[in-house]
Design an enzyme around this catalytic site. Structure first.
Site, PDB file in Angstrom:
ATOM      1  N   HIS A   1      -1.289  -0.227  -9.908  1.00 45.07           N
ATOM      2  CA  HIS A   1      -2.031  -1.053  -8.784  1.00 45.07           C
ATOM      3  C   HIS A   1      -2.308  -2.322  -9.520  1.00 45.07           C
ATOM      4  CE1 HIS A   1      -3.981  -1.103  -4.504  1.00 45.07           C
ATOM      5  NE2 HIS A   1      -3.670  -2.551  -5.070  1.00 45.07           N
TER       6      HIS A   1
ATOM      7  N   GLU B   1      -4.237   7.217  -5.197  1.00 45.91           N
ATOM      8  CA  GLU B   1      -4.499   6.697  -6.531  1.00 45.91           C
ATOM      9  C   GLU B   1      -5.627   6.823  -7.254  1.00 45.91           C
ATOM     10  OE1 GLU B   1      -4.127   2.305  -5.610  1.00 45.91           O
ATOM     11  OE2 GLU B   1      -2.245   2.664  -4.986  1.00 45.91           O
TER      12      GLU B   1
ATOM     13  N   ARG C   1       0.852  -1.303   0.089  1.00 45.73           N
ATOM     14  CA  ARG C   1      -0.154  -0.077  -0.068  1.00 45.73           C
ATOM     15  C   ARG C   1       0.992   1.240   0.066  1.00 45.73           C
ATOM     16  NH1 ARG C   1      -3.530  -2.712  -1.426  1.00 45.73           N
ATOM     17  NH2 ARG C   1      -5.437  -3.138  -0.474  1.00 45.73           N
TER      18      ARG C   1
HETATM   19  C1  DGY Z   1      -5.578  -6.084  -2.607  1.00 43.84           C
HETATM   20  O1  DGY Z   1      -6.497  -6.957  -2.691  1.00 43.84           O
HETATM   21  O2  DGY Z   1      -5.804  -5.436  -1.381  1.00 43.84           O
HETATM   22  C2  DGY Z   1      -4.644  -5.852  -3.405  1.00 43.84           C
HETATM   23  O3  DGY Z   1      -4.141  -4.480  -3.324  1.00 43.84           O
HETATM   24  C3  DGY Z   1      -5.438  -5.485  -4.977  1.00 43.84           C
HETATM   25  O4  DGY Z   1      -5.489  -6.840  -5.190  1.00 43.84           O
END
Ligand code: DGY
Length: 330
Positions: A289, A270, A241
């Site tokens: 992402h 984002e 993240r």
């Molecule tokens: C999640 O699932 O948290 C990822 O960042 C995206 O698949």
């Protein structure tokens, strides 16, 4: 016969999962890319017994408080930092999430970014497409030199399933592996990861890959001070993240040459704003992402999220519940 529960889904999903959900619920799906936006989501969730959401949908305390019917929330994601788990818990609402099914895809992407940064693939491709590969430069001994992985040290921050999957790949590349997590992980040691202090991981690694969830304790874990501990030619890879890394400090470190490079799939904001200085830096590899973005994984995530939601609605334990105390209280 009792009425079918009402479910609101904030997006169409790949595969047949929504079809199956529609057979057992009164399903309403937001039809467009991008999701419904906060106001529409709040209105729709108010009428719903179940909510199927994505990491881009903010499910906060006011929204939860305004949804008296809501009995289950299920997110098509492993990260749940977009959902107020405490508020859901206080309202007795279990929150499903999708760990496990995206482990290998995310580790692959971390590895793709690591290799791309180490061997300067995006930079080389830009150079070639720009028409810079002219006869005079057919094969120059010092053209676009990169970094070797064999014998280099990989630092893994967060030794959960994805961190361990990254370690497994690193073994095949002949890397030394250091790792840090908030607790010890025996599985990581079996994979040859030397578990040590975060400071040592940062100081000794040539490549540092981030795999911790975003929570209060991990926000800006890699701040200016932490980045300053890294080797000046080290590369930071983040597929977890954006909020785990202080992006302003990262830009500063990359600009000033205090850090060799970065390969980023996630960002503090984002989509990445077009004004982001990251876009100007040649030593940064960027992706939008995509950690879990394979056909197989996205279909598995949808299946698991739907399974979790149906379990929550039917009063059964979810396969993966992010606030299991709710189910224990039942
Ligand atoms: C999640 O699932 O948290 C990822 O960042 C995206 O698949």
């Amino acid at each position: 016969m009792s009425e079918l529960p009402r479910v609101y889904a904030t997006r169409h999903l790949p595969g047949g999962a929504l079809g199956r959900l529609g057979e057992r619920t009164r399903l309403d799906v937001w039809p467009e890319p991008g999701g419904p936006g906060p106001e529409v989501l709040a209105r729709a969730a108010r009428e719903a017994d179940g909510l199927l959401c994505l990491l881009t949908d903010r499910v906060d305390a006011p929204l939860i408080a305004a949804c008296p019917r809501l009995r289950a929330i299920s997110s098509v994601s492993v990260g749940v930092d977009h959902i107020d788990l405490a508020a859901a818990g206080a309202s007795g609402i279990p929150v499903g999430y999708t760990p496990g099914v995206l482990t290998e895809a995310t580790a692959d992407l971390a590895w793709a970014l690591l290799l791309a940064a180490a061997r300067r693939i995006p930079e080389a491709e830009r150079w070639l497409r720009d028409g810079s590969w002219i006869p005079k430069l057919r094969w120059e001994p010092d053209l676009l030199l990169g970094r070797e992985l064999h014998g280099a040290t990989l630092g893994i921050i967060g030794l959960g399933a994805i961190g361990c999957a990254v370690a497994r790949r690193a073994r095949g590349f002949g890397m030394r592996i250091l790792g840090w997590s908030r607790s010890l992980h025996p599985e990581a040691s079996e994979l040859g990861v030397e578990q040590t202090r975060l400071e040592r991981v940062l100081a000794e690694a040539d490549f540092v890959s981030v795999h911790v969830a975003l929570a209060a304790e991990t926000r800006s874990l890699l701040d200016a001070g932490a980045l300053a501990r890294m080797k000046p030619d080290a590369v930071l890879i983040n597929t977890a993240r954006g909020g785990v890394v202080d992006e302003r400090a990262l830009v500063e470190a990359l600009r000033s040459g205090r850090l060799g490079g970065a390969a980023l799939d996630v960002f503090e904001e984002e989509p990445l704003p077009t004004s982001s200085p990251l876009l100007e830096l040649p030593n940064v590899v960027l992706a939008p992402h995509l950690g879990s973005a394979t056909f197989e994984t996205r279909a598995r995530m949808a299946d698991l999220a739907v399974e979790n939601l149906l379990a929550g609605l039917e009063g059964r334990p979810m396969a993966h519940c992010a606030n299991p105390e709710v189910e224990e209280r039942r």
